[in-house]
Design a protein around this motif. Sequence first.
Motif, PDB file in Angstrom:
ATOM      1  N   ALA A  15      33.613  37.745  32.308  1.00 50.68           N
ATOM      2  CA  ALA A  15      33.020  38.343  33.501  1.00 50.68           C
ATOM      3  C   ALA A  15      31.830  37.513  33.955  1.00 50.68           C
ATOM      4  CB  ALA A  15      32.601  39.773  33.223  1.00 50.68           C
ATOM      5  N   VAL A  26      33.908  36.114  41.747  1.00 49.78           N
ATOM      6  CA  VAL A  26      33.878  36.920  40.533  1.00 49.78           C
ATOM      7  C   VAL A  26      34.992  36.437  39.610  1.00 49.78           C
ATOM      8  CG1 VAL A  26      34.020  39.245  39.567  1.00 49.78           C
ATOM      9  CG2 VAL A  26      33.000  38.901  41.824  1.00 49.78           C
ATOM     10  N   VAL A  28      36.999  37.071  36.142  1.00 48.12           N
ATOM     11  CA  VAL A  28      37.273  38.132  35.167  1.00 48.12           C
ATOM     12  C   VAL A  28      38.365  37.671  34.218  1.00 48.12           C
ATOM     13  CG1 VAL A  28      36.517  40.078  36.597  1.00 48.12           C
ATOM     14  CG2 VAL A  28      38.869  39.303  36.748  1.00 48.12           C
ATOM     15  N   GLY A  40      38.138  45.005  36.173  1.00 55.48           N
ATOM     16  CA  GLY A  40      37.208  43.994  35.696  1.00 55.48           C
ATOM     17  C   GLY A  40      36.198  43.595  36.758  1.00 55.48           C
ATOM     18  N   ARG A  43      33.591  46.379  37.069  1.00 49.44           N
ATOM     19  CA  ARG A  43      32.641  46.345  35.946  1.00 49.44           C
ATOM     20  C   ARG A  43      31.678  45.158  36.064  1.00 49.44           C
ATOM     21  NH1 ARG A  43      37.251  47.670  33.021  1.00 49.44           N
ATOM     22  NH2 ARG A  43      37.443  45.512  32.318  1.00 49.44           N
ATOM     23  N   ALA A  44      32.202  43.986  36.442  1.00 51.11           N
ATOM     24  CA  ALA A  44      31.361  42.789  36.560  1.00 51.11           C
ATOM     25  C   ALA A  44      30.320  42.952  37.664  1.00 51.11           C
ATOM     26  CB  ALA A  44      32.230  41.561  36.823  1.00 51.11           C
ATOM     27  N   HIS A  48      26.260  43.140  37.401  1.00 47.38           N
ATOM     28  CA  HIS A  48      25.487  42.165  38.167  1.00 47.38           C
ATOM     29  C   HIS A  48      24.405  42.841  39.015  1.00 47.38           C
ATOM     30  CE1 HIS A  48      24.696  38.433  40.321  1.00 47.38           C
ATOM     31  NE2 HIS A  48      24.764  39.120  41.446  1.00 47.38           N
TER      32      HIS A  48
END
Length: 79
Positions: A15, A26, A28, A40, A43-44, A48
């Motif tokens: 990530a 992004v 992942v 993913g 979540r990333a 951030h």
Amino acid sequence: MQFTVRVKPGSRRGALVEASDDGLVVHVKERAVDGAANEGVVRALAAHFGVAPSRVTILRGHTARIKRIEVDDGTRTVA
């Protein structure tokens, strides 16, 4: 706030959110199978921006690498 991101699924980097000339990219680890990459990405981006994953929404591009994202950072006020 809303913005566009380019997603790179299946990344060895894990990530990672990075800036590019075109906006955010992004990376992942999850593959684009059964929505795993989308999870993913959420979540990333949540990590951030320092918000809960429930505050990150994919508005458009659920099946594409370019996605329109909304992050509710809690700064909106109701008048």
